[in-house]
Design a protein around this motif. Structure first.
Motif, PDB file in Angstrom:
ATOM      1  N   LEU A  21      -4.125 -14.053   4.983  1.00  0.00           N
ATOM      2  CA  LEU A  21      -4.042 -12.727   4.391  1.00  0.00           C
ATOM      3  C   LEU A  21      -2.589 -12.276   4.397  1.00  0.00           C
ATOM      4  O   LEU A  21      -1.854 -12.552   5.339  1.00  0.00           O
ATOM      5  CB  LEU A  21      -4.888 -11.731   5.197  1.00  0.00           C
ATOM      6  N   VAL A  22      -2.198 -11.557   3.345  1.00  0.00           N
ATOM      7  CA  VAL A  22      -0.900 -10.885   3.288  1.00  0.00           C
ATOM      8  C   VAL A  22      -1.180  -9.387   3.313  1.00  0.00           C
ATOM      9  O   VAL A  22      -2.003  -8.892   2.536  1.00  0.00           O
ATOM     10  CB  VAL A  22      -0.106 -11.251   2.013  1.00  0.00           C
ATOM     11  N   VAL A  23      -0.498  -8.679   4.222  1.00  0.00           N
ATOM     12  CA  VAL A  23      -0.630  -7.230   4.331  1.00  0.00           C
ATOM     13  C   VAL A  23       0.723  -6.619   3.976  1.00  0.00           C
ATOM     14  O   VAL A  23       1.729  -6.931   4.606  1.00  0.00           O
ATOM     15  CB  VAL A  23      -1.052  -6.800   5.758  1.00  0.00           C
ATOM     16  N   ILE A  24       0.712  -5.764   2.956  1.00  0.00           N
ATOM     17  CA  ILE A  24       1.917  -5.063   2.520  1.00  0.00           C
ATOM     18  C   ILE A  24       1.753  -3.591   2.885  1.00  0.00           C
ATOM     19  O   ILE A  24       0.779  -2.958   2.502  1.00  0.00           O
ATOM     20  CB  ILE A  24       2.124  -5.194   0.995  1.00  0.00           C
ATOM     21  N   SER A  25       2.751  -3.067   3.609  1.00  0.00           N
ATOM     22  CA  SER A  25       2.719  -1.672   4.032  1.00  0.00           C
ATOM     23  C   SER A  25       3.921  -0.945   3.447  1.00  0.00           C
ATOM     24  O   SER A  25       5.017  -1.494   3.386  1.00  0.00           O
ATOM     25  CB  SER A  25       2.774  -1.604   5.564  1.00  0.00           C
ATOM     26  N   VAL A  36      -6.839  -1.991  -1.585  1.00  0.00           N
ATOM     27  CA  VAL A  36      -5.787  -0.975  -1.495  1.00  0.00           C
ATOM     28  C   VAL A  36      -6.250   0.063  -0.484  1.00  0.00           C
ATOM     29  O   VAL A  36      -7.373   0.558  -0.560  1.00  0.00           O
ATOM     30  CB  VAL A  36      -5.530  -0.306  -2.867  1.00  0.00           C
ATOM     31  N   PHE A  37      -5.364   0.394   0.453  1.00  0.00           N
ATOM     32  CA  PHE A  37      -5.668   1.385   1.475  1.00  0.00           C
ATOM     33  C   PHE A  37      -4.737   2.569   1.287  1.00  0.00           C
ATOM     34  O   PHE A  37      -3.520   2.435   1.427  1.00  0.00           O
ATOM     35  CB  PHE A  37      -5.499   0.776   2.873  1.00  0.00           C
ATOM     36  N   GLN A  38      -5.309   3.712   0.951  1.00  0.00           N
ATOM     37  CA  GLN A  38      -4.521   4.926   0.747  1.00  0.00           C
ATOM     38  C   GLN A  38      -3.860   5.342   2.055  1.00  0.00           C
ATOM     39  O   GLN A  38      -4.262   4.910   3.135  1.00  0.00           O
ATOM     40  CB  GLN A  38      -5.414   6.061   0.239  1.00  0.00           C
ATOM     41  N   VAL A  85      -4.410 -10.505  -0.693  1.00  0.00           N
ATOM     42  CA  VAL A  85      -3.261  -9.629  -0.473  1.00  0.00           C
ATOM     43  C   VAL A  85      -3.747  -8.187  -0.531  1.00  0.00           C
ATOM     44  O   VAL A  85      -4.419  -7.801  -1.492  1.00  0.00           O
ATOM     45  CB  VAL A  85      -2.157  -9.838  -1.544  1.00  0.00           C
ATOM     46  N   VAL A  86      -3.411  -7.412   0.496  1.00  0.00           N
ATOM     47  CA  VAL A  86      -3.755  -5.990   0.512  1.00  0.00           C
ATOM     48  C   VAL A  86      -2.475  -5.173   0.612  1.00  0.00           C
ATOM     49  O   VAL A  86      -1.458  -5.658   1.102  1.00  0.00           O
ATOM     50  CB  VAL A  86      -4.716  -5.629   1.665  1.00  0.00           C
ATOM     51  N   ILE A  87      -2.538  -3.954   0.120  1.00  0.00           N
ATOM     52  CA  ILE A  87      -1.415  -3.036   0.212  1.00  0.00           C
ATOM     53  C   ILE A  87      -1.939  -1.696   0.699  1.00  0.00           C
ATOM     54  O   ILE A  87      -3.060  -1.303   0.373  1.00  0.00           O
ATOM     55  CB  ILE A  87      -0.679  -2.881  -1.136  1.00  0.00           C
ATOM     56  N   GLY A  88      -1.124  -1.028   1.496  1.00  0.00           N
ATOM     57  CA  GLY A  88      -1.540   0.274   1.983  1.00  0.00           C
ATOM     58  C   GLY A  88      -0.364   1.142   2.348  1.00  0.00           C
ATOM     59  O   GLY A  88       0.750   0.670   2.530  1.00  0.00           O
ATOM     60  N   GLY A  89      -0.656   2.427   2.404  1.00  0.00           N
ATOM     61  CA  GLY A  89       0.363   3.400   2.768  1.00  0.00           C
ATOM     62  C   GLY A  89       0.558   4.408   1.670  1.00  0.00           C
ATOM     63  O   GLY A  89      -0.354   4.712   0.899  1.00  0.00           O
ATOM     64  N   LYS A  90       1.767   4.899   1.577  1.00  0.00           N
ATOM     65  CA  LYS A  90       2.096   5.890   0.557  1.00  0.00           C
ATOM     66  C   LYS A  90       2.485   5.145  -0.714  1.00  0.00           C
ATOM     67  O   LYS A  90       3.584   4.633  -0.843  1.00  0.00           O
ATOM     68  CB  LYS A  90       3.227   6.792   1.034  1.00  0.00           C
ATOM     69  N   LEU A  91       1.572   5.124  -1.645  1.00  0.00           N
ATOM     70  CA  LEU A  91       1.730   4.318  -2.852  1.00  0.00           C
ATOM     71  C   LEU A  91       2.399   5.076  -3.992  1.00  0.00           C
ATOM     72  O   LEU A  91       2.761   4.481  -5.000  1.00  0.00           O
ATOM     73  CB  LEU A  91       0.373   3.795  -3.295  1.00  0.00           C
ATOM     74  N   GLY A  92       2.538   6.367  -3.858  1.00  0.00           N
ATOM     75  CA  GLY A  92       3.171   7.202  -4.875  1.00  0.00           C
ATOM     76  C   GLY A  92       3.543   8.534  -4.261  1.00  0.00           C
ATOM     77  O   GLY A  92       3.382   8.749  -3.065  1.00  0.00           O
ATOM     78  N   ILE A  93       4.026   9.427  -5.105  1.00  0.00           N
ATOM     79  CA  ILE A  93       4.474  10.725  -4.583  1.00  0.00           C
ATOM     80  C   ILE A  93       3.498  11.852  -4.892  1.00  0.00           C
ATOM     81  O   ILE A  93       3.718  12.983  -4.500  1.00  0.00           O
ATOM     82  CB  ILE A  93       5.884  11.077  -5.100  1.00  0.00           C
TER      83      ILE A  93
END
Length: 158
Positions: free
Chosen positions: A68-72, A129-131, A100-108
């Motif tokens: 797994l790839v985790v992008i924060s 995707v994790f908000q 591959v997952v991504i999470g965090g602040k994805l926009g403004i």
């Protein structure tokens, strides 16, 4: 490695997880937190750190072949940087099928725009995707779902 024996006992199996931020994100505490969280649940984490260039992440992912790839990201550029990154990962034969997952602040902005961003990221190739308001347990549920793969993991929202 920090190991909580209770959590380790329920971990389905230890995975190799490649952890990184997007190329424009210089924040590190989010990566430290995620590394500790994932290690405490029995996984091996390779933390590439902050401001990792897309090409380096693709190269490391190709060499390591993680489960797994985790992008924060916390800087608000997650959608822009994430879309570019996932297209590069999906264009390479050795990383095409890597979860591959991504999470965090994805926009403004939040609200409906946040849900649209998440849908675009999943459509582009992210497995989930994790908000930024997601609970840490959501990544655990996602990891458990890897034992019973589905065509696409739904967008995680709180």
């Amino acid at each position: 490695m920090l190991m909580n024996p209770v959590n380790a006992a329920v971990a389905p199996r230890g995975r190799t997880i490649l952890l990184s931020s997007v190329s424009s994100d210089s924040h590190t505490w989010n990566l430290v937190f995620l590394q500790l969280l994932l290690e405490e649940t029995g996984h091996r984490v390779i933390n590439l750190g902050a401001c990792v260039a897309d090409e380096l992440l693709v190269q490391e992912c190709s060499a390591i072949r993680p489960d797994l790839v985790v992008i924060s990201t916390v800087n608000g550029h997650g959608q822009v940087d994430g879309l570019r990154l996932i297209r590069k990962l999906r264009s390479e034969p050795r990383t095409r099928d890597t979860p591959v997952v991504i999470g965090g602040k994805l926009g403004i902005t939040g609200g409906a725009e946040a849900d649209d961003r998440a849908r675009r990221l999943v459509s582009a190739g992210f497995s989930a995707v994790f908000q930024d308001d997601a609970e840490p347990t959501e990544i655990g549920r996602f990891l458990a779902s890897l034992d019973h793969p589905a065509p696409r993991h739904p967008v995680a929202t709180s």
